[in-house]
Design an enzyme around this catalytic site. Structure first.
Site, PDB file in Angstrom:
ATOM      1  N   ALA A 267      57.240 -10.043  23.812  1.00 26.00           N
ATOM      2  CA  ALA A 267      55.506 -10.482  23.240  1.00 26.00           C
ATOM      3  C   ALA A 267      55.216  -9.447  24.373  1.00 26.00           C
ATOM      4  O   ALA A 267      55.936  -9.512  25.588  1.00 26.00           O
ATOM      5  CB  ALA A 267      55.076 -12.010  23.412  1.00 26.00           C
ATOM      6  N   MET A 268      53.510  -9.571  24.613  1.00 25.39           N
ATOM      7  CA  MET A 268      53.337  -8.802  25.623  1.00 25.39           C
ATOM      8  C   MET A 268      52.367  -9.485  25.861  1.00 25.39           C
ATOM      9  O   MET A 268      51.111  -9.506  25.146  1.00 25.39           O
ATOM     10  CB  MET A 268      53.235  -7.602  25.821  1.00 25.39           C
ATOM     11  CG  MET A 268      52.574  -6.575  26.442  1.00 25.39           C
ATOM     12  SD  MET A 268      53.797  -6.698  28.633  1.00 25.39           S
ATOM     13  CE  MET A 268      52.939  -6.710  29.062  1.00 25.39           C
ATOM     14  N   GLU A 303      53.889 -16.757  27.423  1.00 22.67           N
ATOM     15  CA  GLU A 303      52.816 -15.589  27.270  1.00 22.67           C
ATOM     16  C   GLU A 303      51.327 -15.746  27.926  1.00 22.67           C
ATOM     17  O   GLU A 303      50.394 -14.983  28.479  1.00 22.67           O
ATOM     18  CB  GLU A 303      52.830 -14.357  26.460  1.00 22.67           C
ATOM     19  CG  GLU A 303      54.050 -13.486  25.934  1.00 22.67           C
ATOM     20  CD  GLU A 303      54.532 -12.688  26.835  1.00 22.67           C
ATOM     21  OE1 GLU A 303      54.437 -12.874  26.980  1.00 22.67           O
ATOM     22  OE2 GLU A 303      55.762 -12.958  26.109  1.00 22.67           O
TER      23      GLU A 303
END
Length: 877
Positions: A267-268, A303
């Site tokens: 994920a980012m 995140e």
């Protein structure tokens, strides 16, 4: 491949020109996307007037270029390699650069920059993907305010998203529409995000501790929306936890997550618009196992926590990557420990560290947590940066204690809000807030290698003293021939023979300070003397794995069995069992023993221990029986014979299974549940049942058991039980395994993540070989262009099925070598990571070593990307 250039930390210089303000117009059309940028440029005070302006850009077709409205002549700039160099720069310190480029997201298989994923446009800009969208000073120390306008066909792409808050949206000509997003916080380009697609939305809200209402939106394909509720609940839990534990409140009016099927990473953390691999956001009992649910919870938290530890305070340069990743991994580990079982969470964290990071530190891919240099920063998103980086933060937390650590993080966030900083800045903030000199801990960031902690003890019955002698050694690594000593926190307790912990009082102290304490080993050799110790105690060392080191302590089998039964630290009960099992197996693998030493005593101890432990802590019981992995054992021997390691490990499992056969069968047959609950207690029970099934089938399984497994597969109330049964059938070569595999595929053919699991179950089967995996690469559901699908088959085979990957005829090496070559042309970042499966090749027995060398040298003769070439060069050394 572009011209490989090594970047060195020592050469860091601030950018000659900054970009404090960005206005982007992204117009998406079939076959081409046009990106128009208005960049407010500012020359740094230290930059001489007339210095050329250099901007990063990759695979961009330049259509227009102007400064302050005046179009530049062709001789005023050059485009070479990955740089646009503008020679005619205004004398004024501030000016506006206008650029217009065209890009091709539809054919961007590297999945960096803007690309197309199953009909949805999305971005991945960390670390250096923004330069594939437009020309820019694409580095983390350039902080800018972004305003982004997206336009696209309204019917096909009704959802248009970017960072920040949406300020304007409306319709345009020819069935198109637009949306403008403004981010009020300056950010580096790696945190830029954009999404355009036909997506459904799950909406909720969160009220912060100051009373602000934040809108939460989770976007996914319509048929996946029912699998998003767990992620939403995890997000809200994360937001509340970060307020309570770190005092960090969310700062925008909206927080969004988008689920993307094609994604190189998990994920980012893009500011306000997190883009997630579907595997880290979708979860439902019918399609997801317990591990999947836990991963979603952990990654959502990770995140979100980046909003402060990574976004509001970011990295000055990519050498500081662990500044955000190590710190945030530590934070998400704390969160997961609070959500479920703290001791089991610590066991799982350390298992990853010992299996992945210790191996990295011991092999040709070793590097410091803060590297000195790199060619491709993509190659340093590693276990060392993430996991070892988290362990450094944990050591600082252990040394300071919760209260002073919190003071330090508060100061860090307040002092550096809106800045790109270094690991020195982080450690200094902790030091300033606590009044402690923490500078020695910086050495952990500067050198590779796993330290060894050599411990010896002596009890003096007459003086009633107990002496603990600690000596440390740090291995020399390439480029680091003379490593320095490190501060190593050693958390310990001493147990009397009745199982009670002893009060700990050192010579010179007026009283005991408790039954557990932390000593700092920072010399070549140190000695501590405890007083008032009337009998020889059993030491419990390195409790909770207080430092990422290898413990060299010659504990007797009786001591380890004692700690398995009596230690009040769940992690150290597990570590004692792991140490004992490791010692037994290595005695046969490398020591030449004909039989597993001490086997009878271990079996007797397990028979006495497990029934009671299952009643009080079934997940810890399951962890105790998960033996050290084959890859971990391979790192403990001089010359690796994968088949021998496999056989010895399997032999110990079979011995345990046979001795407790009836017990394991009973535990499995009587552990059925009718519905799914996500809770620590329910997960623990299912984990124990899964381990019981494995051992029951390794023992002397009855027909009743075999039939029950098949029946439980067919009638499973949720995916955790169904996958447990399927894995057992496949990995134990049950007669009806093929039928169940076919049934599984038919049931879940439209669920991509479930089919990933279907591939992985077969790829990790130790009984089946390369031919099976090669057959699956030709399956209609397999593709190299989707990283999840590639990892589920090829990476699982290469990294999690060592006995088959290292087959004596080299067929496993040849298969993975072929696929790396194919993959490199599509997605260099993922190809380079797959190549890491060869990291132990130089320590293989001569026959396998020669076969692996042949494959690696064959790759070296090809034209490869910088990512893969750098990793290959380090492997070949």
């Amino acid at each position: 491949m572009t011209d490989p250039r090594t970047v060195f930390l020592k050469d860091y210089q601030a950018p000659a020109y900054g970009i404090p303000r960005v206005r982007l117009q992204v117009d998406i059309h079939d076959g081409v996307t046009r990106v128009t940028a208005g960049l407010n440029m500012r020359r740094a005070e230290s930059t001489p007037v007339g210095t050329p302006l250099k901007l990063h850009g990759v695979n961009l077709t330049l259509k227009a270029l102007a400064i302050d409205g005046a179009e530049l002549e062709a001789d005023a700039y050059t485009v070479a390699g990955e740089e646009l160099v503008i020679h005619a720069v205004p004398e004024a310190a501030d000016f506006v650069l206008h650029t217009e480029v065209e890009i091709d997201p539809e054919h961007n298989t590297a999945l960096e920059g803007l690309y197309l994923s199953k009909g949805m446009y999305c971005t991945q800009c960390e670390p250096e993907g923004f330069r594939k969208i437009t020309y820019f000073v694409d580095r983390p120390d350039n902080m800018a305010l972004f305003t982004t306008t997206i336009s696209a066909d309204k019917k096909r792409y009704p959802v248009l998203l970017a960072n920040g808050n949406c300020t304007t949206r409306g319709d345009a000509a020819n069935g198109r529409h637009f949306a403008t997003w403004e981010d009020p916080f300056p950010k580096p380009s790696y945190l830029f995000a954009l999404v355009a697609g036909n997506l459904a939305c799950l909406e909720d809200h969160f009220v912060t501790r100051s009373g602000r209402k934040v809108t939460l939106k989770l976007f996914a394909e319509q048929h996946d929306l029912r699998q998003c509720h767990h992620a939403m609940e995890s997000l809200k839990a994360s937001m509340r936890w970060d307020e309570e534990r770190y005092g960090r409140e969310y700062d925008l009016d909206i927080f969004m997550i988008v689920a993307v099927s094609h994604f190189n990473m998990g994920a980012m953390e893009n500011k306000g618009l997190n883009i997630f691999n579907t595997s880290c956001v979708l979860a439902h009992p019918e399609t997801t196992t317990d591990l999947g649910f836990q991963r979603v919870e952990s990654v959502v938290a990770h995140e979100y926590f980046h909003n402060w530890s990574g976004n509001r305070v970011t990295c000055r340069d990519w050498f500081q990557l662990s500044l955000k990743e190590g710190f945030t991994v530590f934070r998400d580990q704390q969160f997961s420990a609070d959500q479920l079982s703290a001791s089991v969470q610590r066991i799982e964290d350390v298992a990853v560290l010992r299996n992945a990071q210790f191996a990295e530190d011991a092999g040709p891919l070793a590097h410091p947590v803060r590297p000195e240099s790199f060619i491709e920063i993509n190659n340093f998103y590693t276990a060392t940066v993430y996991e070892k980086g988290a362990e450094i933060v944990r050591m600082l937390h252990t040394v300071l204690g919760e209260a002073d650590f919190r003071k330090g993080t508060d100061l860090y966030f307040d002092r550096h809000d809106g800045q790109g900083v270094t690991v020195e800045d982080f450690v200094q903030a902790l030091a300033d807030a606590s009044g402690r000199d923490l500078s020695p801990f910086m050495q952990w960031y500067r050198q590779p290698g796993t330290p060894v902690l050599h411990v010896s003890t002596a009890h003096d019955a007459v003086a009633q003293t107990y002496t603990l002698t600690v000596r440390q050694s740090v291995p020399a690594k390439t480029g680091f021939p003379e490593p320095k000593l490190l501060p190593i926190p050693v958390k310990l307790a001493l147990f009397a023979r009745d199982g009670q912990p002893l009060p700990l009082q050192l010579t010179g102290e007026s009283a005991a300070v408790g039954v557990e304490r932390v000593l700092i080993a920072d010399q070549a050799e140190q000695r501590w003397v405890f007083t008032g110790v009337t009998e020889a105690p059993v030491p419990s060392l390195l409790r909770d794995f207080s430092a990422p080191v290898i413990l060299d302590y010659a504990a007797g089998d009786e001591e380890l069995l004692f700690l398995m039964r009596h230690d009040n630290n769940g992690f150290n009960r597990w570590l004692s069992a792991q140490t004992l099992f490791e010692r037994m197996m290595l005695a046969v693998i490398e020591g030449g023993a004909a039989e597993l030493p001490g086997l009878a005593a271990v079996l007797e101890s397990l028979a006495g221990l497990l029934p009671g432990l299952v009643e009080t802590d079934p997940e810890l019981a399951a962890k105790l029986l998960q033996l050290p992995t084959e890859n971990y054992l391979a790192d403990k021997v001089g010359v690796i014979d994968p088949q021998r390691i496999h056989d010895v490990r399997l032999g110990l499992q079979k011995a345990i299974a046979k001795h407790l056969s009836a017990f394991f069968q009973n535990q499995y047959l009587n552990g059925h549940e009718s519905s799914y609950q996500y809770s620590s207690e329910a997960i623990a029970a299912r984990t124990w049942r899964d381990v019981s099934l494995h051992y029951a089938l390794l023992g002397t399984p009855s027909f009743t058991l075999r039939d029950a497994v098949g029946e439980n597969y067919r009638k499973a109330p949720h995916m955790t039980e169904r996958m447990s049964a399927l894995r057992a059938l496949v990995h134990h070569d049950a007669p009806h395994a093929a039928v169940c595999l076919a049934d599984f595929f038919g049931r879940f053919a439209k669920e991509a993540l479930v089919i990933d699991s279907w591939f992985a179950v077969q790829a990790t089967n130790p009984l089946r070989g390369v031919e099976e995996v090669r057959r699956l690469t030709a399956h209609s559901a397999f593709t190299l262009t989707n990283p999840n699908r590639m990892r589920s088959l090829l990476a699982q085979f290469a990294n999690a099925n060592p006995v088959q990957f290292h087959r004596a005829d080299g067929a496993g090496y040849r298969l993975i070598g072929e696929k790396i070559a194919e993959l490199d042309a599509l997605n260099p970042q993922v190809a380079s990571r797959l190549l890491g499966a060869f990291s132990r090749w130089k320590r293989l027995e001569p026959g396998r070593q020669a076969l692996a060398r042949e494959v690696l040298q064959g790759l070296a003769g090809r034209a490869l990307s910088n990512d893969t070439s750098e990793t290959l060069g380090r492997l070949l050394g």
